[in-house]
Design a protein around this motif. Structure first.
Motif, PDB file in Angstrom:
ATOM      1  N   UNK A   1       0.889  -1.224  -0.146  1.00  0.00           N
ATOM      2  CA  UNK A   1      -0.049   0.233  -0.165  1.00  0.00           C
ATOM      3  C   UNK A   1       0.904   1.769   0.144  1.00  0.00           C
ATOM      4  N   UNK A   2       0.483   1.840  -0.930  1.00  0.00           N
ATOM      5  CA  UNK A   2       1.449   3.104  -0.472  1.00  0.00           C
ATOM      6  C   UNK A   2       0.667   4.749  -0.047  1.00  0.00           C
ATOM      7  N   UNK A   3       1.383   5.325   0.851  1.00  0.00           N
ATOM      8  CA  UNK A   3       0.666   6.103   1.932  1.00  0.00           C
ATOM      9  C   UNK A   3       1.665   7.986   1.383  1.00  0.00           C
ATOM     10  N   UNK A   4       0.838   8.747   1.729  1.00  0.00           N
ATOM     11  CA  UNK A   4       0.901   9.776   1.015  1.00  0.00           C
ATOM     12  C   UNK A   4       0.226  11.039   3.009  1.00  0.00           C
ATOM     13  N   UNK A   5       1.045  11.546   3.443  1.00  0.00           N
ATOM     14  CA  UNK A   5       0.647  12.505   4.042  1.00  0.00           C
ATOM     15  C   UNK A   5       0.876  13.908   3.667  1.00  0.00           C
ATOM     16  N   UNK A   6       0.348  14.357   3.429  1.00  0.00           N
ATOM     17  CA  UNK A   6       0.129  16.475   2.325  1.00  0.00           C
ATOM     18  C   UNK A   6       0.020  17.655   3.905  1.00  0.00           C
ATOM     19  N   UNK A   7       0.747  18.338   3.521  1.00  0.00           N
ATOM     20  CA  UNK A   7       0.804  19.489   4.478  1.00  0.00           C
ATOM     21  C   UNK A   7       1.850  20.359   3.903  1.00  0.00           C
ATOM     22  N   UNK A   8       1.975  21.858   4.130  1.00  0.00           N
ATOM     23  CA  UNK A   8       2.263  22.733   3.950  1.00  0.00           C
ATOM     24  C   UNK A   8       4.160  22.039   4.953  1.00  0.00           C
ATOM     25  N   UNK A   9       4.107  21.868   5.911  1.00  0.00           N
ATOM     26  CA  UNK A   9       5.059  21.929   6.715  1.00  0.00           C
ATOM     27  C   UNK A   9       6.381  23.036   6.837  1.00  0.00           C
TER      28      UNK A   9
ATOM     29  N   UNK B   1       2.412  -0.278   7.298  1.00  0.00           N
ATOM     30  CA  UNK B   1       3.379   0.315   5.546  1.00  0.00           C
ATOM     31  C   UNK B   1       4.397   0.954   5.762  1.00  0.00           C
ATOM     32  N   UNK B   2       6.147   1.032   5.092  1.00  0.00           N
ATOM     33  CA  UNK B   2       6.853   1.767   5.349  1.00  0.00           C
ATOM     34  C   UNK B   2       6.877   1.941   3.925  1.00  0.00           C
ATOM     35  N   UNK B   3       7.480   3.008   2.904  1.00  0.00           N
ATOM     36  CA  UNK B   3       8.001   4.043   3.894  1.00  0.00           C
ATOM     37  C   UNK B   3       6.211   4.774   3.996  1.00  0.00           C
ATOM     38  N   UNK B   4       6.014   5.975   4.757  1.00  0.00           N
ATOM     39  CA  UNK B   4       4.701   7.123   4.605  1.00  0.00           C
ATOM     40  C   UNK B   4       5.639   7.849   3.572  1.00  0.00           C
ATOM     41  N   UNK B   5       4.888   8.432   2.949  1.00  0.00           N
ATOM     42  CA  UNK B   5       5.083   9.449   1.729  1.00  0.00           C
ATOM     43  C   UNK B   5       4.767  11.066   1.986  1.00  0.00           C
ATOM     44  N   UNK B   6       5.873  11.694   2.796  1.00  0.00           N
ATOM     45  CA  UNK B   6       5.608  13.497   3.072  1.00  0.00           C
ATOM     46  C   UNK B   6       5.325  13.838   1.699  1.00  0.00           C
ATOM     47  N   UNK B   7       4.312  14.611   1.379  1.00  0.00           N
ATOM     48  CA  UNK B   7       4.111  15.404   0.557  1.00  0.00           C
ATOM     49  C   UNK B   7       3.910  17.323   0.426  1.00  0.00           C
ATOM     50  N   UNK B   8       5.043  17.674   0.637  1.00  0.00           N
ATOM     51  CA  UNK B   8       4.377  19.022   0.874  1.00  0.00           C
ATOM     52  C   UNK B   8       4.168  19.926   0.090  1.00  0.00           C
ATOM     53  N   UNK B   9       3.480  20.633  -0.131  1.00  0.00           N
ATOM     54  CA  UNK B   9       2.419  21.050  -1.167  1.00  0.00           C
ATOM     55  C   UNK B   9       3.106  22.703  -1.388  1.00  0.00           C
TER      56      UNK B   9
ATOM     57  N   UNK C   1      11.160   4.489   7.567  1.00  0.00           N
ATOM     58  CA  UNK C   1       9.569   4.818   7.630  1.00  0.00           C
ATOM     59  C   UNK C   1       9.320   5.831   6.797  1.00  0.00           C
ATOM     60  N   UNK C   2      10.156   6.667   6.951  1.00  0.00           N
ATOM     61  CA  UNK C   2       9.500   7.878   6.233  1.00  0.00           C
ATOM     62  C   UNK C   2      10.206   8.621   4.899  1.00  0.00           C
ATOM     63  N   UNK C   3       9.582   9.288   3.692  1.00  0.00           N
ATOM     64  CA  UNK C   3      10.506   9.503   2.817  1.00  0.00           C
ATOM     65  C   UNK C   3       9.385  10.684   1.938  1.00  0.00           C
ATOM     66  N   UNK C   4       9.942  12.120   1.397  1.00  0.00           N
ATOM     67  CA  UNK C   4       9.539  12.958   1.074  1.00  0.00           C
ATOM     68  C   UNK C   4       9.351  12.905  -0.282  1.00  0.00           C
ATOM     69  N   UNK C   5       8.627  13.143  -0.511  1.00  0.00           N
ATOM     70  CA  UNK C   5       7.741  13.202  -2.635  1.00  0.00           C
ATOM     71  C   UNK C   5       7.075  14.274  -2.502  1.00  0.00           C
ATOM     72  N   UNK C   6       8.613  14.963  -3.682  1.00  0.00           N
ATOM     73  CA  UNK C   6       8.442  16.694  -4.066  1.00  0.00           C
ATOM     74  C   UNK C   6       7.624  17.160  -4.351  1.00  0.00           C
ATOM     75  N   UNK C   7       6.334  15.509  -5.700  1.00  0.00           N
ATOM     76  CA  UNK C   7       5.800  15.976  -6.616  1.00  0.00           C
ATOM     77  C   UNK C   7       5.034  17.249  -6.603  1.00  0.00           C
ATOM     78  N   UNK C   8       4.812  18.111  -5.594  1.00  0.00           N
ATOM     79  CA  UNK C   8       3.039  18.393  -5.677  1.00  0.00           C
ATOM     80  C   UNK C   8       4.479  20.315  -6.026  1.00  0.00           C
TER      81      UNK C   8
ATOM     82  N   UNK D   1      -1.611  23.178  -5.476  1.00  0.00           N
ATOM     83  CA  UNK D   1      -1.427  21.859  -5.349  1.00  0.00           C
ATOM     84  C   UNK D   1      -2.862  21.822  -3.995  1.00  0.00           C
ATOM     85  N   UNK D   2      -3.334  20.703  -5.269  1.00  0.00           N
ATOM     86  CA  UNK D   2      -4.866  20.043  -5.362  1.00  0.00           C
ATOM     87  C   UNK D   2      -4.211  18.310  -4.460  1.00  0.00           C
TER      88      UNK D   2
END
Length: 216
Positions: free
Chosen positions: A1-9, A29-37, A66-73, A80-81
């Motif tokens: 499973x792929x999990x994203x946790x978004x925010x401005x951080x 689930x590993x990793x959890x993907x943190x998605x900065x907007x 356990x955590x990773x940055x996803x830069x896509x946004x 960022x929607x």
């Protein structure tokens, strides 16, 4: 499973990091993907630029498997929607791979005002994390959607690609990014609210009006 946790951080802090680790453990689930907007659609300008916030995230997550940055946004122009991000991920993962997004009750309370909100459950599962003082209107659309799609077992999210909702009560660190910015601007230290590496970089760059030469 792929999990994203978004925010401005803005900035990333120990509350964000602890929540992400709790989600990783609960969902297994590993990793959890943190998605900065890039540009948050529901608030004003961020205190730090996209590049600066990304740098702070990278420092905070260094060495944490356990955590990773996803830069896509950050790489996408304009606001960022969530629906756009989920649609892009769905194209990458395929139609059958479980995809899950994490949102707090404070944000989920206005879910029916998000752009393309009705399409989001058709793209991903939603984990709603209960936040003290942020209750859902029992007569509102978000609460009705949660009641209709709620599951109690996190493992249920692994069994299908999207459409379910998990309501979680987690041990949270009540740390506010707004409070951290205000503290720094007032000349007070946010040490132990953010990782030391993040605070050092904030001082080095003078972010949030931090004094680089301050004795903190």
């Amino acid at each position: 499973m792929h999990v994203i946790y978004g925010g401005t951080f803005d900035p990333i802090h120990h509350g964000h990091l602890r929540l992400a680790l709790e989600i990783s453990d609960r969902l297994e689930v590993v990793p959890i993907n943190l998605v900065p907007c890039h540009i948050p659609p529901h608030r004003g300008d961020t205190g730090a630029s996209a590049e600066q916030r990304l740098r702070l995230l990278e420092l905070a997550l260094a060495g944490e498997a356990q955590l990773r940055v996803d830069e896509r946004e950050l790489k996408r122009a304009g606001a960022s929607y969530t629906a756009d991000t989920l649609r892009q991920l769905r194209e990458e993962l395929g139609p059958e791979h479980p995809l899950t997004m994490v949102v707090g009750t404070d944000s989920f309370a206005s879910f029916d005002r998000w752009r393309e909100w009705q399409s989001i459950p058709e793209l991903a599962h939603i984990v709603v994390v209960r936040r003290p003082g942020a209750e859902l209107d029992p007569d509102g659309l978000p609460a009705a959607m949660l009641a209709e799609r709620r599951v109690s077992d996190p493992q249920a999210l692994h069994g299908q690609p999207c459409g379910l909702m998990l309501d979680l009560q987690l041990p949270l660190l009540e740390i506010s990014a707004t409070g951290i910015r205000e503290r720094i601007e007032a000349g007070r230290s946010p040490r132990y609210l953010v990782p030391d590496s993040v605070w050092q970089e904030i001082r080095r760059q003078g972010l949030y009006r931090a004094c680089p030469d301050g004795n903190f």
